[in-house]
Design an enzyme around this catalytic site. Structure first.
Site, PDB file in Angstrom:
ATOM      1  N   TYR A 123      -3.379  -2.048 -10.278  1.00 21.64           N
ATOM      2  CA  TYR A 123      -3.348  -2.042  -8.809  1.00 21.64           C
ATOM      3  C   TYR A 123      -2.457  -3.151  -8.240  1.00 21.64           C
ATOM      4  CZ  TYR A 123      -4.821  -2.447  -3.986  1.00 21.64           C
ATOM      5  OH  TYR A 123      -4.815  -2.545  -2.622  1.00 21.64           O
ATOM      6  N   LYS A 158       0.425   3.429  -2.945  1.00 22.73           N
ATOM      7  CA  LYS A 158      -0.744   4.290  -3.140  1.00 22.73           C
ATOM      8  C   LYS A 158      -0.358   5.769  -3.110  1.00 22.73           C
ATOM      9  CE  LYS A 158      -3.836   0.795  -1.149  1.00 22.73           C
ATOM     10  NZ  LYS A 158      -4.494   0.324   0.089  1.00 22.73           N
ATOM     11  N   TYR A 163      -4.594   3.378   7.656  1.00 22.15           N
ATOM     12  CA  TYR A 163      -5.966   2.835   7.682  1.00 22.15           C
ATOM     13  C   TYR A 163      -6.653   3.168   9.008  1.00 22.15           C
ATOM     14  CZ  TYR A 163      -2.837  -0.032   4.885  1.00 22.15           C
ATOM     15  OH  TYR A 163      -1.829  -0.440   4.076  1.00 22.15           O
ATOM     16  N   VAL A 178       1.161  -3.797   3.706  1.00 19.03           N
ATOM     17  CA  VAL A 178       1.136  -5.112   4.349  1.00 19.03           C
ATOM     18  C   VAL A 178       2.413  -5.933   4.111  1.00 19.03           C
ATOM     19  CG1 VAL A 178      -1.366  -5.375   4.582  1.00 19.03           C
ATOM     20  CG2 VAL A 178      -0.231  -6.165   2.491  1.00 19.03           C
ATOM     21  N   SER A 214       0.797  -1.240   0.000  1.00 15.21           N
ATOM     22  CA  SER A 214       0.000   0.000   0.000  1.00 15.21           C
ATOM     23  C   SER A 214       0.824   1.281   0.000  1.00 15.21           C
ATOM     24  CB  SER A 214      -0.925   0.027   1.204  1.00 15.21           C
ATOM     25  OG  SER A 214      -2.042  -0.768   0.961  1.00 15.21           O
TER      26      SER A 214
HETATM   27  N1  GLN Z   1      -2.105  -5.444  -2.075  1.00 12.29           N
HETATM   28  C1  GLN Z   1      -2.718  -5.309  -0.788  1.00 12.29           C
HETATM   29  C2  GLN Z   1      -4.199  -5.561  -0.908  1.00 12.29           C
HETATM   30  O1  GLN Z   1      -4.776  -5.116  -1.853  1.00 12.29           O
HETATM   31  C3  GLN Z   1      -2.439  -3.944  -0.276  1.00 12.29           C
HETATM   32  C4  GLN Z   1      -3.037  -3.712   1.066  1.00 12.29           C
HETATM   33  C5  GLN Z   1      -2.118  -3.071   2.038  1.00 12.29           C
HETATM   34  O2  GLN Z   1      -0.896  -2.972   1.917  1.00 12.29           O
HETATM   35  N2  GLN Z   1      -2.729  -2.642   3.125  1.00 12.29           N
HETATM   36  O3  GLN Z   1      -4.814  -6.205  -0.094  1.00 12.29           O
END
Ligand code: GLN
Length: 308
Positions: A192, A70, A244, A262, A67
């Protein structure tokens, strides 16, 4: 308390004090390729606005940025379309998990912010609209921010997510039913899943975020990435939504705009001063690196330095 500003010594102290916190969590296993990463790995890299770099641990080992990507895609789209982003994405913290479907129905397919999965999937859709070749252009952008041509996608991770990312498919289809996804879902999620599968080291990540600590200007090329007002806005989004549904607690404990993934990475910025990247793959139940948060909290405590 004695304030510590010898950064090299400080990073080593943070490593020895916080590395073992990884035992309290575990690496993401809902993406099979990530479950294979050793929870023993640990790294911290810091770079100051004037280019002094410090690091400890496995800071030259690339890992899945997930993430954290992003921030890069958001920045690319923000540069291209500016405030039009807010027609299709909000800018409030979600207070729900990064992959939650719940709010989307009430809010008619408009994600709360660009850093939950739904928001980043809309940004990926915008990339398809505004970039001729989104994946190549994203890689070029990240490489130029980090001043490092070796950064690349990990195809195994992208394929692993494509095979198991049912929630992300659900999010994308659901938003498409509200008209907030304009391209075919397969194409949007291809962007994505690939962006999440970019691999970087903490050294590279700390450099790639340094433009935020430098009033929006890439310190390696002197190019303006975002103007000062947009630089402020992006960091406000990171502070309120970068971790988050743990963003409030992270602001309380650490006090820095930051973005997590993650893969166990977290990158934070102190405006006009420095950028700090940490990595430890074991996550807490919110999907954030346990040892990483602990190290960043102690960083702002021991230096008595944060954005507040
Ligand atoms: N690729 C992960 C997902 O879509 C990214 C989520 C994350 O890093 N929080 O679940």
């Amino acid at each position: 308390m004695k304030i510590q500003t010898d950064y090299q010594k400080l990073l080593e102290r943070l490593e020895s004090e916080t590395k073992s916190f990884s035992k309290l969590g575990k690496p993401a296993d809902y993406i099979p390729a990530l479950a294979k990463v050793s929870p023993e790995l640990f790294a911290i890299s810091l770079i100051t606005r004037d280019g002094n770099a410090f690091a400890t641990g496995n800071h030259t080992v690339p890992f899945s940025i997930q993430s954290i990507s992003k921030v890069f895609t958001f920045t690319m789209v923000y540069r291209k379309i500016g405030t039009a982003i807010w027609d299709r994405i909000g800018r409030e913290p979600s207070g729900t998990a990064f992959n939650s479907l719940i709010q989307l129905e009430h809010e008619k397919g408009i994600p709360r912010n660009p850093f939950i999965n739904a928001g980043a999937i809309v940004v990926a859709d915008m990339m398809l609209e505004h970039c001729q070749n989104p994946k190549d252009q994203l890689l070029e952008f990240v490489r130029s921010l980090a001043g490092d041509e070796s950064i690349d996608y990990n195809q195994e991770v992208a394929t692993s997510e494509k095979a198991t990312g049912h929630r992300n498919y659900a999010l994308a289809h659901f938003m498409k039913s509200f008209g907030n996804i304009h391209h075919p879902v397969e194409e949007v999620l291809d962007v994505y899943f690939n962006q999440c599968a970019i691999e970087m080291t903490t050294d590279q990540l700390s450099k790639a975020f340094l433009f935020l600590a430098n009033e929006g200007i890439n310190p390696f090329t002197s190019e303006e990435i975002l103007n000062p007002s947009r630089t402020k806005r992006l960091q406000a989004l990171m502070l309120t939504s970068g971790l988050y549904d743990e963003s409030g607690d992270f602001a309380f404990r650490v006090g820095m705009p930051a973005k997590s993934g993650v893969g166990g990475g977290i990158v934070g910025v102190i405006p006009r001063q420095l950028s700090l990247a940490v990595w430890s793959p074991a996550l807490n139940n919110r999907g954030n690196s346990i040892a990483g948060i602990e190290a960043m909290e102690r960083f702002t405590t021991y230096t008595a330095n944060s954005v507040f």
